[in-house]
Design a protein around this motif. Sequence first.
Motif, PDB file in Angstrom:
ATOM      1  N   PHE A 299      -7.769  49.404 -52.389  1.00 24.03           N
ATOM      2  CA  PHE A 299      -9.207  49.963 -52.220  1.00 24.03           C
ATOM      3  C   PHE A 299     -10.054  48.892 -52.945  1.00 24.03           C
ATOM      4  O   PHE A 299     -11.152  48.871 -52.311  1.00 24.03           O
ATOM      5  N   PHE A 300      -9.685  48.422 -54.036  1.00 24.01           N
ATOM      6  CA  PHE A 300     -10.763  47.646 -54.532  1.00 24.01           C
ATOM      7  C   PHE A 300     -10.619  46.056 -54.043  1.00 24.01           C
ATOM      8  O   PHE A 300     -11.838  45.174 -54.145  1.00 24.01           O
ATOM      9  N   ALA A 301      -9.568  45.688 -53.381  1.00 25.87           N
ATOM     10  CA  ALA A 301      -9.470  44.497 -52.801  1.00 25.87           C
ATOM     11  C   ALA A 301     -10.102  44.334 -51.384  1.00 25.87           C
ATOM     12  O   ALA A 301     -10.892  43.209 -51.164  1.00 25.87           O
ATOM     13  N   ALA A 302     -10.345  45.311 -50.775  1.00 24.27           N
ATOM     14  CA  ALA A 302     -10.936  45.159 -49.273  1.00 24.27           C
ATOM     15  C   ALA A 302     -12.504  44.848 -49.552  1.00 24.27           C
ATOM     16  O   ALA A 302     -13.172  45.524 -50.308  1.00 24.27           O
ATOM     17  N   PRO A 303     -12.969  44.030 -48.561  1.00 18.17           N
ATOM     18  CA  PRO A 303     -14.297  43.616 -48.687  1.00 18.17           C
ATOM     19  C   PRO A 303     -15.116  44.740 -48.095  1.00 18.17           C
ATOM     20  O   PRO A 303     -14.850  45.751 -47.514  1.00 18.17           O
ATOM     21  N   LEU A 304     -16.482  44.842 -48.608  1.00 13.37           N
ATOM     22  CA  LEU A 304     -17.489  45.996 -48.451  1.00 13.37           C
ATOM     23  C   LEU A 304     -18.539  45.524 -47.733  1.00 13.37           C
ATOM     24  O   LEU A 304     -19.479  44.755 -48.080  1.00 13.37           O
ATOM     25  N   ALA A 305     -18.826  46.050 -46.458  1.00 14.34           N
ATOM     26  CA  ALA A 305     -20.016  45.505 -45.698  1.00 14.34           C
ATOM     27  C   ALA A 305     -21.126  46.755 -45.925  1.00 14.34           C
ATOM     28  O   ALA A 305     -20.851  47.756 -46.389  1.00 14.34           O
ATOM     29  N   GLN A 306     -22.529  46.375 -45.915  1.00 15.07           N
ATOM     30  CA  GLN A 306     -23.650  47.227 -46.348  1.00 15.07           C
ATOM     31  C   GLN A 306     -23.422  48.202 -45.040  1.00 15.07           C
ATOM     32  O   GLN A 306     -23.499  47.990 -43.794  1.00 15.07           O
ATOM     33  N   ASP A 307     -23.726  49.525 -45.301  1.00 16.37           N
ATOM     34  CA  ASP A 307     -23.910  50.589 -44.103  1.00 16.37           C
ATOM     35  C   ASP A 307     -25.540  51.056 -44.296  1.00 16.37           C
ATOM     36  O   ASP A 307     -25.846  51.563 -45.123  1.00 16.37           O
ATOM     37  N   PRO A 308     -25.975  50.836 -43.203  1.00 14.59           N
ATOM     38  CA  PRO A 308     -27.502  51.112 -42.770  1.00 14.59           C
ATOM     39  C   PRO A 308     -27.758  52.544 -42.759  1.00 14.59           C
ATOM     40  O   PRO A 308     -28.818  52.955 -43.288  1.00 14.59           O
ATOM     41  N   ARG A 309     -26.782  53.715 -42.855  1.00 13.59           N
ATOM     42  CA  ARG A 309     -26.975  54.776 -42.840  1.00 13.59           C
ATOM     43  C   ARG A 309     -27.522  55.376 -44.361  1.00 13.59           C
ATOM     44  O   ARG A 309     -28.124  56.339 -44.365  1.00 13.59           O
ATOM     45  N   LEU A 310     -27.224  54.348 -45.297  1.00 11.61           N
ATOM     46  CA  LEU A 310     -27.621  54.804 -46.696  1.00 11.61           C
ATOM     47  C   LEU A 310     -28.973  54.610 -46.937  1.00 11.61           C
ATOM     48  O   LEU A 310     -29.275  55.087 -48.186  1.00 11.61           O
ATOM     49  N   GLN A 311     -29.560  53.789 -46.123  1.00 11.23           N
ATOM     50  CA  GLN A 311     -30.910  53.751 -46.463  1.00 11.23           C
ATOM     51  C   GLN A 311     -31.813  54.937 -46.648  1.00 11.23           C
ATOM     52  O   GLN A 311     -32.855  55.221 -47.094  1.00 11.23           O
TER      53      GLN A 311
END
Length: 329
Positions: A299-311
Amino acid sequence: MIDLSGKKILFIGPKYYDYHTNIVRKLEQWGGEVDYYPEMINTFFQRAAKVIKGKFRTFVQDRYLHRLLDSIGTRYYDHVLLIRGEIITPPFMEELRRRLPQANFTLYQWDSQKHNDYLPILPYFDHTLTFDPIDAQSFQLDYLPLFYTDAYKQIAESPQPKEYDIAFFGAYHSDRLAVVKQIDTEAKRYGLKFYHHIYITKFSLFRALLRSKITLNDLHYLKTFTVDSSVIHDIYAKTKAVLDVEMTHQNGLTIRTLEVLGSNLKLLTTNTTIQKEPFFDPHRIAVLNRSSIELSPDFFAAPLAQDPRLQQYHIDHWLTTLLTRAAQS
């Protein structure tokens, strides 16, 4: 964003970290003239009134509410915004409405009704919104989750190298210490770096030790001092994930939840209701069983992209929704 040019706003709410100043700043940036008053002040008598029930509590709280009315006086306001209103009473609201018949009254609850019974003051508001989806359904209120501020947006926009895998800031209550201890055990098992700060007052610490709710071995988890918001921002910027442990009797998303997601960080949470939210993503959010916690290093190793829904959970959108719905009521 709403044009509040020339609008006079009375804002009463908790003086908690810098949330109240962020709300005032936004309202003023949009042209509003804001008078802010804390819903209660942190004096010795107010703290004592939380412990001592009966006539003493009523006397202390009523005295503050009378002083609050004196401060407000006969000034004109277009809008009254109350957040939480822990000690606000029907007589206070009745007098406020009498003085401000032209104003639009909005109540926003960031506590659950089980924790803060706000039902007696509901009739005095034109519109009420809550962070708790169960309360919203039970009392036919609008559901509006909390928000994140510009400081957390900046963390997402200017990522830094990570020093920690998990971070936690929070006050001592319910089973938070037990959850943090489990996380610490799992972190050591997988070689994860865990930064934790559980705040407890010296009096509460002493009482918990006497009652054997806390042992001497637990002391290194506990701090008798709070930290400034800037410290929290700094640690968040250096961590991959943040732990959230909500009160067991609450269903709404904590403000920490939105701050973490707004920072584009991963979230470890014991709040199962988050799985019903439209932005839920198991790659971004790990839901924990608070009685038997297990972590996955993947879970910690996987990359994370920004989610526009959170804006839509930024304070700009939160305030816009709050005031727009109020204007439509």
